[in-house]
Design a protein around this motif. Structure first.
Motif, mmCIF file in Angstrom:
data_model
loop_
_atom_site.group_PDB
_atom_site.id
_atom_site.type_symbol
_atom_site.label_atom_id
_atom_site.label_comp_id
_atom_site.label_asym_id
_atom_site.label_seq_id
_atom_site.Cartn_x
_atom_site.Cartn_y
_atom_site.Cartn_z
ATOM 1 N N PRO A 56 18.379 5.067 -38.605
ATOM 2 C CA PRO A 56 17.920 6.435 -38.862
ATOM 3 C C PRO A 56 16.894 6.570 -39.992
ATOM 4 O O PRO A 56 16.329 7.641 -40.167
ATOM 5 N N GLN A 57 16.622 5.507 -40.738
ATOM 6 C CA GLN A 57 15.623 5.582 -41.803
ATOM 7 C C GLN A 57 14.228 5.467 -41.180
ATOM 8 O O GLN A 57 13.969 4.565 -40.386
ATOM 9 N N VAL A 58 13.343 6.415 -41.550
ATOM 10 C CA VAL A 58 11.985 6.450 -41.015
ATOM 11 C C VAL A 58 10.995 6.622 -42.152
ATOM 12 O O VAL A 58 11.362 6.941 -43.276
ATOM 13 N N SER A 59 9.747 6.428 -41.808
ATOM 14 C CA SER A 59 8.643 6.649 -42.726
ATOM 15 C C SER A 59 7.712 7.658 -42.067
ATOM 16 O O SER A 59 7.548 7.643 -40.840
ATOM 17 N N LEU A 60 7.106 8.536 -42.866
ATOM 18 C CA LEU A 60 6.188 9.554 -42.357
ATOM 19 C C LEU A 60 4.932 9.577 -43.206
ATOM 20 O O LEU A 60 5.012 9.453 -44.425
ATOM 21 N N GLN A 61 3.778 9.775 -42.536
ATOM 22 C CA GLN A 61 2.505 9.825 -43.255
ATOM 23 C C GLN A 61 1.521 10.671 -42.457
ATOM 24 O O GLN A 61 1.440 10.535 -41.240
ATOM 25 N N PRO A 62 0.783 11.567 -43.118
ATOM 26 C CA PRO A 62 -0.234 12.343 -42.398
ATOM 27 C C PRO A 62 -1.214 11.402 -41.703
ATOM 28 O O PRO A 62 -1.576 10.355 -42.245
ATOM 29 N N CYS A 63 -1.624 11.776 -40.481
ATOM 30 C CA CYS A 63 -2.520 10.904 -39.725
ATOM 31 C C CYS A 63 -3.406 11.725 -38.796
ATOM 32 O O CYS A 63 -3.255 12.934 -38.671
ATOM 33 N N SER A 64 -4.296 11.024 -38.117
ATOM 34 C CA SER A 64 -5.136 11.636 -37.087
ATOM 35 C C SER A 64 -4.345 11.699 -35.782
ATOM 36 O O SER A 64 -3.241 11.143 -35.680
ATOM 37 N N LYS A 70 -4.221 9.179 -42.900
ATOM 38 C CA LYS A 70 -5.233 9.909 -43.675
ATOM 39 C C LYS A 70 -5.500 9.177 -44.985
ATOM 40 O O LYS A 70 -4.577 8.707 -45.647
ATOM 41 N N LYS A 71 -6.776 9.077 -45.345
ATOM 42 C CA LYS A 71 -7.153 8.414 -46.594
ATOM 43 C C LYS A 71 -6.473 9.108 -47.771
ATOM 44 O O LYS A 71 -6.402 10.327 -47.828
ATOM 45 N N GLY A 72 -5.983 8.296 -48.680
ATOM 46 C CA GLY A 72 -5.369 8.823 -49.886
ATOM 47 C C GLY A 72 -3.922 9.250 -49.722
ATOM 48 O O GLY A 72 -3.289 9.624 -50.700
ATOM 49 N N SER A 73 -3.398 9.201 -48.513
ATOM 50 C CA SER A 73 -1.996 9.605 -48.320
ATOM 51 C C SER A 73 -1.084 8.390 -48.446
ATOM 52 O O SER A 73 -1.493 7.263 -48.185
ATOM 53 N N GLU A 74 0.115 8.643 -48.857
ATOM 54 C CA GLU A 74 1.131 7.598 -48.993
ATOM 55 C C GLU A 74 2.308 7.951 -48.097
ATOM 56 O O GLU A 74 2.616 9.120 -47.913
ATOM 57 N N PRO A 75 3.002 6.957 -47.564
ATOM 58 C CA PRO A 75 4.167 7.243 -46.727
ATOM 59 C C PRO A 75 5.316 7.852 -47.525
ATOM 60 O O PRO A 75 5.478 7.559 -48.711
ATOM 61 N N SER A 76 6.084 8.702 -46.875
ATOM 62 C CA SER A 76 7.320 9.257 -47.425
ATOM 63 C C SER A 76 8.470 8.742 -46.583
ATOM 64 O O SER A 76 8.312 8.508 -45.385
ATOM 65 N N GLN A 77 9.622 8.596 -47.204
ATOM 66 C CA GLN A 77 10.798 8.097 -46.499
ATOM 67 C C GLN A 77 11.695 9.260 -46.101
ATOM 68 O O GLN A 77 11.762 10.274 -46.803
ATOM 69 N N GLY A 78 12.386 9.090 -44.997
ATOM 70 C CA GLY A 78 13.300 10.119 -44.534
ATOM 71 C C GLY A 78 14.412 9.537 -43.697
ATOM 72 O O GLY A 78 14.409 8.346 -43.362
ATOM 73 N N THR A 79 15.363 10.396 -43.372
ATOM 74 C CA THR A 79 16.488 10.032 -42.525
ATOM 75 C C THR A 79 16.524 10.986 -41.346
ATOM 76 O O THR A 79 16.419 12.203 -41.524
ATOM 77 N N VAL A 80 16.686 10.435 -40.142
ATOM 78 C CA VAL A 80 16.641 11.219 -38.909
ATOM 79 C C VAL A 80 18.045 11.587 -38.453
ATOM 80 O O VAL A 80 18.950 10.760 -38.464
ATOM 81 N N GLU A 81 18.173 12.832 -38.010
ATOM 82 C CA GLU A 81 19.353 13.299 -37.291
ATOM 83 C C GLU A 81 18.853 13.730 -35.911
ATOM 84 O O GLU A 81 17.866 14.465 -35.805
ATOM 85 N N ILE A 82 19.499 13.281 -34.849
ATOM 86 C CA ILE A 82 19.117 13.651 -33.490
ATOM 87 C C ILE A 82 19.866 14.925 -33.122
ATOM 88 O O ILE A 82 21.101 14.942 -33.086
ATOM 89 N N VAL A 83 19.120 15.997 -32.875
ATOM 90 C CA VAL A 83 19.709 17.306 -32.599
ATOM 91 C C VAL A 83 19.699 17.566 -31.096
ATOM 92 O O VAL A 83 18.630 17.554 -30.473
#
Length: 129
Positions: A56-64, A70-83
């Motif tokens: 359930p651990q994921v990474s998210l980052q703004p993209c095209s 996206k230039k200058g962006s860094e990944p953020s970490q998160g946890t997924v729950e399936i709804v």
């Protein structure tokens, strides 16, 4: 690091999930803010769902639209729950519909169920970790 507020504002976000083998899989997705969480809609049988069930651990980052970060962006970490519950599905769909409007309706239509009555889509609810 990119905040969840930044991610909620992005048109596309690169969602990175992990296979059982440990290989990371990047997928550009639409994302909307829903309280302190982010929501993503995906087919119930998609690889994202299978991978999220396992890890359930994921990474998210703004993209095209094509998944290029996206230039200058860094990944953020998160946890997924399936709804899958109807109230949770409707809340996630409403958040995405508010953000993407006609594009969401065009891509996903008004029918969110299969002919047999089961949900054809699930919401991935992502919280910060």
């Amino acid at each position: 690091m990119t905040t969840f507020t930044d991610l909620a504002r992005a048109n596309y976000v690169k969602l990175t999930t992990v296979r059982k083998s440990g290989v990371a899989v990047d997928t550009p997705v639409w994302v909307a803010g829903d309280g302190s969480a982010l929501v993503v809609i995906t087919p119930a049988q998609s690889g994202k769902v299978k991978r999220a069930r396992h890890t359930p651990q994921v990474s998210l980052q703004p993209c095209s639209m094509t998944g290029r970060a996206k230039k200058g962006s860094e990944p953020s970490q998160g946890t997924v729950e399936i709804v899958t519950d109807p109230a949770g599905l409707e809340a996630g769909i409403a958040a995405l519909r508010r953000k993407y409007g006609w594009q969401f309706r065009l891509a996903f239509g008004s029918s969110q169920k299969r002919r047999n009555g089961s949900a054809s889509y699930v919401i991935l609810r992502i919280t910060g970790s």
